[in-house]
Motif scaffolding. Structure first.
Motif, PDB file in Angstrom:
ATOM      1  N   ALA A   1       0.722  -1.408  -0.091  1.00 40.93           N
ATOM      2  CA  ALA A   1       0.012   0.044  -0.262  1.00 40.93           C
ATOM      3  C   ALA A   1       0.902   1.307  -0.008  1.00 40.93           C
ATOM      4  O   ALA A   1       0.272   2.462  -0.191  1.00 40.93           O
ATOM      5  CB  ALA A   1      -0.787  -0.112   1.278  1.00 40.93           C
ATOM      6  N   ASP A   2       2.192   1.181   0.190  1.00 40.27           N
ATOM      7  CA  ASP A   2       2.908   2.449   0.270  1.00 40.27           C
ATOM      8  C   ASP A   2       3.349   2.934  -1.228  1.00 40.27           C
ATOM      9  O   ASP A   2       4.446   2.517  -1.615  1.00 40.27           O
ATOM     10  CB  ASP A   2       4.236   1.979   1.169  1.00 40.27           C
ATOM     11  CG  ASP A   2       5.134   3.151   1.121  1.00 40.27           C
ATOM     12  OD1 ASP A   2       4.869   4.339   1.009  1.00 40.27           O
ATOM     13  OD2 ASP A   2       6.098   2.908   2.088  1.00 40.27           O
ATOM     14  N   LYS A   3       2.373   3.627  -1.681  1.00 40.44           N
ATOM     15  CA  LYS A   3       2.761   4.228  -2.954  1.00 40.44           C
ATOM     16  C   LYS A   3       3.671   5.137  -3.107  1.00 40.44           C
ATOM     17  O   LYS A   3       4.450   5.394  -4.206  1.00 40.44           O
ATOM     18  CB  LYS A   3       1.244   4.928  -3.524  1.00 40.44           C
ATOM     19  CG  LYS A   3       0.357   3.838  -3.756  1.00 40.44           C
ATOM     20  CD  LYS A   3      -0.981   4.536  -4.226  1.00 40.44           C
ATOM     21  CE  LYS A   3      -1.928   3.547  -4.591  1.00 40.44           C
ATOM     22  NZ  LYS A   3      -3.368   4.222  -5.135  1.00 40.44           N
ATOM     23  N   THR A   4       4.129   5.740  -2.121  1.00 42.09           N
ATOM     24  CA  THR A   4       5.221   6.599  -2.017  1.00 42.09           C
ATOM     25  C   THR A   4       6.429   6.001  -2.269  1.00 42.09           C
ATOM     26  O   THR A   4       7.333   6.379  -3.309  1.00 42.09           O
ATOM     27  CB  THR A   4       5.264   7.673  -0.755  1.00 42.09           C
ATOM     28  OG1 THR A   4       4.192   8.398  -0.361  1.00 42.09           O
ATOM     29  CG2 THR A   4       6.550   8.570  -0.687  1.00 42.09           C
ATOM     30  N   ALA A   5       6.665   5.033  -1.607  1.00 42.78           N
ATOM     31  CA  ALA A   5       7.938   4.288  -1.956  1.00 42.78           C
ATOM     32  C   ALA A   5       7.900   3.643  -3.198  1.00 42.78           C
ATOM     33  O   ALA A   5       8.909   3.443  -3.820  1.00 42.78           O
ATOM     34  CB  ALA A   5       7.998   3.045  -0.868  1.00 42.78           C
ATOM     35  N   LEU A   6       6.624   3.025  -3.514  1.00 36.00           N
ATOM     36  CA  LEU A   6       6.422   2.350  -4.921  1.00 36.00           C
ATOM     37  C   LEU A   6       6.992   3.499  -5.822  1.00 36.00           C
ATOM     38  O   LEU A   6       7.782   3.008  -6.820  1.00 36.00           O
ATOM     39  CB  LEU A   6       5.444   1.951  -5.138  1.00 36.00           C
ATOM     40  CG  LEU A   6       4.866   1.256  -6.565  1.00 36.00           C
ATOM     41  CD1 LEU A   6       5.439   0.052  -6.660  1.00 36.00           C
ATOM     42  CD2 LEU A   6       3.445   1.126  -6.792  1.00 36.00           C
ATOM     43  N   LEU A   7       6.404   4.689  -5.921  1.00 37.07           N
ATOM     44  CA  LEU A   7       6.645   5.435  -7.045  1.00 37.07           C
ATOM     45  C   LEU A   7       8.125   6.302  -6.773  1.00 37.07           C
ATOM     46  O   LEU A   7       8.623   6.468  -7.832  1.00 37.07           O
ATOM     47  CB  LEU A   7       5.665   6.490  -6.928  1.00 37.07           C
ATOM     48  CG  LEU A   7       4.227   6.092  -7.268  1.00 37.07           C
ATOM     49  CD1 LEU A   7       3.214   7.163  -7.022  1.00 37.07           C
ATOM     50  CD2 LEU A   7       4.045   5.669  -8.642  1.00 37.07           C
ATOM     51  N   ALA A   8       8.786   6.256  -5.902  1.00 39.37           N
ATOM     52  CA  ALA A   8      10.148   6.635  -5.566  1.00 39.37           C
ATOM     53  C   ALA A   8      11.040   5.579  -6.407  1.00 39.37           C
ATOM     54  O   ALA A   8      12.078   6.115  -6.978  1.00 39.37           O
ATOM     55  CB  ALA A   8      10.479   6.957  -4.299  1.00 39.37           C
ATOM     56  N   GLN A   9      10.777   4.379  -5.737  1.00 38.42           N
ATOM     57  CA  GLN A   9      11.747   3.403  -6.582  1.00 38.42           C
ATOM     58  C   GLN A   9      11.054   2.101  -7.006  1.00 38.42           C
ATOM     59  O   GLN A   9      11.043   1.083  -6.013  1.00 38.42           O
ATOM     60  CB  GLN A   9      12.827   3.154  -5.439  1.00 38.42           C
ATOM     61  CG  GLN A   9      13.996   3.976  -5.159  1.00 38.42           C
ATOM     62  CD  GLN A   9      14.872   3.886  -4.351  1.00 38.42           C
ATOM     63  OE1 GLN A   9      14.638   3.120  -3.196  1.00 38.42           O
ATOM     64  NE2 GLN A   9      15.994   4.315  -4.233  1.00 38.42           N
ATOM     65  N   PRO A  10      10.321   2.193  -8.079  1.00 38.82           N
ATOM     66  CA  PRO A  10       9.586   0.994  -8.445  1.00 38.82           C
ATOM     67  C   PRO A  10      10.171  -0.427  -8.643  1.00 38.82           C
ATOM     68  O   PRO A  10       9.640  -1.187  -7.887  1.00 38.82           O
ATOM     69  CB  PRO A  10       9.005   1.459  -9.926  1.00 38.82           C
ATOM     70  CG  PRO A  10       9.430   2.901  -9.939  1.00 38.82           C
ATOM     71  CD  PRO A  10      10.409   3.158  -9.088  1.00 38.82           C
ATOM     72  N   GLY A  11      11.315  -0.261  -8.893  1.00 38.97           N
ATOM     73  CA  GLY A  11      11.928  -1.614  -9.157  1.00 38.97           C
ATOM     74  C   GLY A  11      12.516  -2.065  -7.741  1.00 38.97           C
ATOM     75  O   GLY A  11      12.376  -3.333  -7.618  1.00 38.97           O
ATOM     76  N   ALA A  12      13.095  -1.294  -7.041  1.00 40.64           N
ATOM     77  CA  ALA A  12      13.510  -1.894  -5.520  1.00 40.64           C
ATOM     78  C   ALA A  12      12.238  -2.320  -4.861  1.00 40.64           C
ATOM     79  O   ALA A  12      12.361  -3.287  -4.047  1.00 40.64           O
ATOM     80  CB  ALA A  12      14.166  -0.901  -4.667  1.00 40.64           C
ATOM     81  N   HIS A  13      11.185  -1.306  -4.831  1.00 39.39           N
ATOM     82  CA  HIS A  13      10.030  -1.606  -3.981  1.00 39.39           C
ATOM     83  C   HIS A  13       9.398  -2.964  -4.621  1.00 39.39           C
ATOM     84  O   HIS A  13       9.034  -3.905  -3.714  1.00 39.39           O
ATOM     85  CB  HIS A  13       8.812  -0.668  -4.337  1.00 39.39           C
ATOM     86  CG  HIS A  13       7.979  -0.692  -3.062  1.00 39.39           C
ATOM     87  ND1 HIS A  13       8.092  -0.436  -1.677  1.00 39.39           N
ATOM     88  CD2 HIS A  13       6.472  -0.922  -3.349  1.00 39.39           C
ATOM     89  CE1 HIS A  13       7.015  -0.372  -1.316  1.00 39.39           C
ATOM     90  NE2 HIS A  13       6.058  -0.831  -2.170  1.00 39.39           N
TER      91      HIS A  13
END
Length: 83
Positions: free
Chosen positions: A24-36
């Protein structure tokens, strides 16, 4: 004497809730999609290895993680096209 064998259930919920919070952490997902995405996959496999989820649940989590990555990539493409 009454003994309880439900101690494993909260552990499953805690591990699954941790994965769900990561998902659910869209901020982390959008900041680093591959790593997330990689973190979601790693966590899902760890849940399966610990036998906290079965192979069907693992498949579902992996599909959700892939969908999150697709969402992030599409969002990045939308941002680039707006500029």
């Amino acid at each position: 004497m009454k003994t309880s064998t439900t101690t494993a259930v909260p552990v499953v919920e805690n591990d699954l809730s941790h994965w769900q919070a990561m998902f659910a952490d869209k901020t982390a997902l959008l900041a680093q999609p591959g790593a997330h995405h990689k973190a979601l996959l790693t966590e899902a496999h760890a849940l399966h290895e610990k036998k906290l989820i079965d192979s069907d649940d693992l498949s579902d989590l992996l599909e959700l993680a892939d969908g999150a990555l697709a969402f992030a990539v599409e969002s990045m493409l939308d941002i680039d096209s707006d500029e």
